[in-house]
Structures are given as C-alpha cells and as structure tokens.
Design a protein around this motif. Structure first.
Motif, PDB file in Angstrom:
ATOM      1  N   ARG A 130       0.754  -1.258  -0.081  1.00 60.19           N
ATOM      2  CA  ARG A 130      -0.042  -0.046   0.035  1.00 60.19           C
ATOM      3  C   ARG A 130       0.872   1.197   0.036  1.00 60.19           C
ATOM      4  N   HIS A 131       0.500   2.322  -0.861  1.00 59.02           N
ATOM      5  CA  HIS A 131       1.237   3.370  -0.984  1.00 59.02           C
ATOM      6  C   HIS A 131       0.374   4.478  -1.348  1.00 59.02           C
ATOM      7  N   ALA A 132       0.684   5.623  -0.908  1.00 58.10           N
ATOM      8  CA  ALA A 132      -0.106   6.874  -1.225  1.00 58.10           C
ATOM      9  C   ALA A 132       0.700   7.832  -1.931  1.00 58.10           C
ATOM     10  N   GLU A 133       0.605   8.705  -2.593  1.00 63.16           N
ATOM     11  CA  GLU A 133       1.165   9.742  -3.515  1.00 63.16           C
ATOM     12  C   GLU A 133       1.467  10.841  -2.447  1.00 63.16           C
ATOM     13  N   GLU A 134       2.679  11.222  -2.496  1.00 62.59           N
ATOM     14  CA  GLU A 134       3.153  12.255  -1.541  1.00 62.59           C
ATOM     15  C   GLU A 134       2.248  13.339  -1.588  1.00 62.59           C
ATOM     16  N   ALA A 135       1.720  13.989  -0.616  1.00 62.99           N
ATOM     17  CA  ALA A 135       1.137  15.451  -0.575  1.00 62.99           C
ATOM     18  C   ALA A 135       2.203  16.496  -0.501  1.00 62.99           C
ATOM     19  N   ARG A 136       1.948  17.502  -1.470  1.00 62.58           N
ATOM     20  CA  ARG A 136       3.041  18.458  -1.516  1.00 62.58           C
ATOM     21  C   ARG A 136       2.452  19.864  -0.882  1.00 62.58           C
TER      22      ARG A 136
ATOM     23  N   VAL B 255       7.682  17.947   0.119  1.00 60.37           N
ATOM     24  CA  VAL B 255       6.967  16.730   0.530  1.00 60.37           C
ATOM     25  C   VAL B 255       7.323  16.678   1.985  1.00 60.37           C
TER      26      VAL B 255
ATOM     27  N   PHE C 147      11.596  12.917  -5.103  1.00 67.91           N
ATOM     28  CA  PHE C 147      10.414  13.352  -5.195  1.00 67.91           C
ATOM     29  C   PHE C 147       9.965  13.953  -6.476  1.00 67.91           C
ATOM     30  N   GLY C 148      10.919  13.789  -7.443  1.00 69.64           N
ATOM     31  CA  GLY C 148      10.436  14.568  -8.756  1.00 69.64           C
ATOM     32  C   GLY C 148      11.611  14.507  -9.818  1.00 69.64           C
TER      33      GLY C 148
END
Length: 465
Positions: A71-77, A94, A267-268
C-alpha cells in the motif's frame, strides 16, 4: 552519561582503525581517517515515530512482499510560496523531505530559504506551516534585520542561534515546527565526537541526526551546504546520498540573475531549472527566463544563433555566440563556455568533412549567453551555424532559430520534444526555424513560424544563408 564508542574510518577505502593515524594502513592515503560513532543497532520498532503511532512492542518479522500488494499513497506536497522553487522541488515540498542547498558564498541561499520559510508560515490560502530557522553563522539580530529588510511577514517564523545538534533537536521536539532550516550544516557538531565542527565526521553525524529526526517526525528539513573551491559541497560525499534532494545555486559574479538547479530529487524530476533575479526585496522569481536570455540586443549580429534547449520540463531560448579569428598559434585554440569542448572539436571536423568549411587555421570561441550550461545534443546545429556566420562575417536571417543533433556522417538527427520547442519559439516572435525533418509538426502549422526541415549538414548551411 557515558561517552559513545568511536572509531576511525578511511574515507578512501573504508578501512576501520581504533585510533587516528596520519596514513591509512590499507590504501596508503594520507589524512583520510575520520572519526565516527559506533552505535548499537536499535530495534525497528523502538523509534519515536512508532511510539507515537501506538506501537505495542510487537515487531513483525520482515518478509518478502510483492510490490503490487504494498500500500502506498502519493506524496502530499505543500507550496513554498515561490513558484520557481516549487518547480525545482518537483511541485512542492514533501512531508519529511531533507533538501540540501549548495552554492557560492553570497549567492542567495539563506535569502531564498528565509523567504520560503516566511511565505509558508503566512500561506493564504492553504495550510500555514510554522518554521524554525536555525542559524550557526549569524546572530538572531542579523536574521531578524534581514527579514525586516526583505519585507517578510514574521508571524509563525521562529529562529534559534545554536550549533549543537543535541540542543537543536531538543528545541525542535518542544516547538514541533513543520519546516526546519539549518544554516549551515558545516557549523553543526555533536558532543559524541571530539572532532572540530566542519570536519567530515561532524558533518556526517550531524546530518544523519537531522535526517533521522525528519523521517521520524515528518518535519521537512533544509540543509545549507558550503561549497569548496572546486564547486562541490564541502564535507563527505555521503552527505549527498543521505538527503532526498540536492539543489545547487548558480550565478555569474556581477549578474543579478540566479539559477537554481536540481541534481538529485527522490520526489520529482532532476535537471529542473528555476531562475531568480536578486533585488532589494530579495530573490524574485522569473517565470519567463527566455525573454531575459535573449535581451542582450546582439541577436542580428555575425556569429550569433538562437537555439531552443530544454531544462527539465521547460523549453528555454538561449543565444549561442561564436567568434572565429585567424590564429597566430600552430595549434589553434578551441574554447567553449557552457558547452563541452571535445564536442566542439568533433563538430568542427564534421563541418570540414561534410560542409566543406575549413577552420583548421582559425581560433574558435563559443559561448552560451546567460550562464546557462547546455548538455544536450540539440546545440550541435546552432553551434555550427554560429561558427559559419562568424567565419563569413554575415549574420543569419533575422528571427531565425535552430536546433538539431549532428552525426559524424553529416546527418541531422531529431531531438526530443521538437514540437514544444517550436511552440516556444513562435511564442517569442521568431519567424524561421531550421530543424531536423523528423521534428517537423505533423499537424497544423504554427502561426507566423516557417519551419525549414533539413536532413544533411549541407542542407542546413544552405538554408542559413
């Protein structure tokens, strides 16, 4: 409190010794031993983050897991309030990220981070983030005076003048800031080591403590790094491996423009570029840098050619200048600024063999205007057109741009994102584009832009006159 056990490790080969000595007994390197702390390994569930999450003392044994089941979630920026800074970071900051910012002295590292910290604390609309500015080189009065001089909002912005990493983490645990700026990492030290602040072991251990704190608490951390005279960040190379992103501030002396470039970003995308202008109110972002790089007024002069390069996701129009002059030397000079020198020598050989233009007895100087360093092969065709223009003392047709890779057999090869490059040129009012045939848009033509496709170097030289 008992002193932690330490050892000395060679930075060249990794050999470990119980005490310091001038020469490594394994690889023979001199002055390469640095002190490190020997800590017993802790259980994975013993960290503060696990205790806050309600850890009960039961540790699940590690097991092999299919990535599709993880389970993973996209990083909130979170936006820093500076658009160009967000671009280089990959869209924003992040949670729990550790970013290392390096650059020459006085180029604006501290100014940029103080501006970002103040704007994140005063975010409207959006979530406001309390920031802690830890200074080891300036007094609190100096930091406050610079913030007032820049006209920054001070609500939610706190500062701490401290260099001991243990006391910094104690204050951070009490204040619980969302963003920490450590200016600079070379001034930090830990009481567990006897080495002086700024040494390899102190920098590595202090940075490791901050990285561990950021990952356990979700606090974003910015580290300001000094640079050596060679241009790299001072301290151990492992410092760049420990952090999540490495940003470099670049700029020519005497110029008010600054370039922020990402060399590592977990992260990018890397190689993103942010352009800033230094003024009385600090660093101001430049959303349209192409207009600045083309503002010199020498576009319609012999030896000048405009190309469209790409920095990350952004197309940039830059001017390539060439000067060809008779050489008094037996070995004519080949000098480049912003380009690879060996590639220029190769391109001049192709120009002679497949273009019929000999410059073997001429000095050739090539410069990319604006301090931009072009590393892609799309600059091959503009470089040779600028060289030809300078050699014949005849400017290229007005409002002409070019891009394309040149092969050793004289063919013009396509480059990625050709249509985006042409749209950028049309936006800035260019009328002619000399491009590889494979980069010609398949759909409707761009308004006001004549696209000239070429397949061979001889075709490009004929289209440029």
């Amino acid at each position: 409190m008992a002193k932690a056990k330490t050892a000395h490790v060679c930075n060249e080969c990794g050999a470990e010794f119980s005490k310091w000595q001038g020469q490594c007994g394994e690889c023979g390197a001199w002055n390469s031993l640095s002190e490190i702390v020997l800590e017993p390994a802790r259980a994975a569930g013993a960290g503060p983050a696990n205790r806050r999450a309600g850890w009960t003392g039961q540790v699940d044994p590690p097991r092999i897991t299919a990535l599709k089941d993880v389970r993973h979630a996209e990083e909130a920026r979170v936006s820093t309030g500076i658009g160009e800074f967000d671009r280089v970071l990959g869209g924003g900051l992040v949670e729990g990220a550790v970013v290392l910012v390096g650059g020459d002295p006085g180029i604006g590292k501290s100014t940029l981070l103080l501006q970002a910290l103040a704007r994140m604390a005063d975010a409207r609309p959006g979530p406001a983030l309390d920031g802690l500015y830890v200074t080891g080189e300036e007094s609190l009065a100096q930091v406050a005076g610079r913030a007032v001089r820049l006209g920054l909002p001070l609500d939610g912005l706190h500062a701490l003048a401290e260099t001991g990493i243990e006391r910094i983490l104690e204050h951070a645990a009490q204040a619980r800031p969302k963003v920490i700026v450590a200016d600079s990492v070379q001034t930090l030290w830990t009481a567990q080591l006897t080495a002086a602040p700024g040494s390899v072991s102190q920098v590595r251990e202090s940075a490791a403590r901050l990285v561990r704190y950021a990952k356990e608490t979700g606090t974003a951390v910015f580290l300001v790094g000094h640079v050596t005279k060679e241009g790299g960040i001072a301290g151990p190379r492992v410092l760049e491996h420990m952090v999540d992103a490495v940003l470099y501030f670049e700029g020519e002396s005497g110029s008010r423009f600054r370039v922020l470039r990402a060399f590592k970003n977990r992260f990018g995308a890397v190689n993103e570029l942010g352009v800033f202008a230094m003024g009385e109110q600090g660093l101001k972002e430049v959303p349209n840098p192409s207009a600045i790089f083309l503002s010199g007024g020498s576009l319609h002069q012999p030896g000048s050619c405009v190309m469209v390069t790409r920095e990350g996701t952004r197309p940039l129009l830059v001017e390539v200048q060439a000067l060809v002059d008779a050489s008094p030397l037996s070995n004519p000079r080949r000098v480049t600024v912003g380009l690879e020198q060996n590639r220029l020598a190769m391109l001049l050989a192709v120009l002679h063999r497949h273009g019929g233009v000999a410059v073997g007895d001429q000095d050739v100087f090539v410069n990319v205007v604006g301090g931009i360093r072009v590393q892609e092969t799309a600059a091959d065709l503009p470089v040779l057109l600028a060289v030809l223009s300078s050699l014949r003392d005849r400017p290229l047709p007005e409002k002409t741009i070019a891009f394309g890779e040149i092969g050793l057999s004289g063919e013009i090869r396509p480059v990625p994102n050709g249509e985006e490059r042409l749209k950028e040129a049309a936006t800035h009012g260019f009328a002619r584009a000399i491009v590889p045939r494979a980069n010609v848009p398949k759909g409707a033509r761009l308004k006001g832009l004549e696209v000239i496709p070429v397949e061979r170097l001889s075709d490009a030289l004929a289209a440029a006159v």
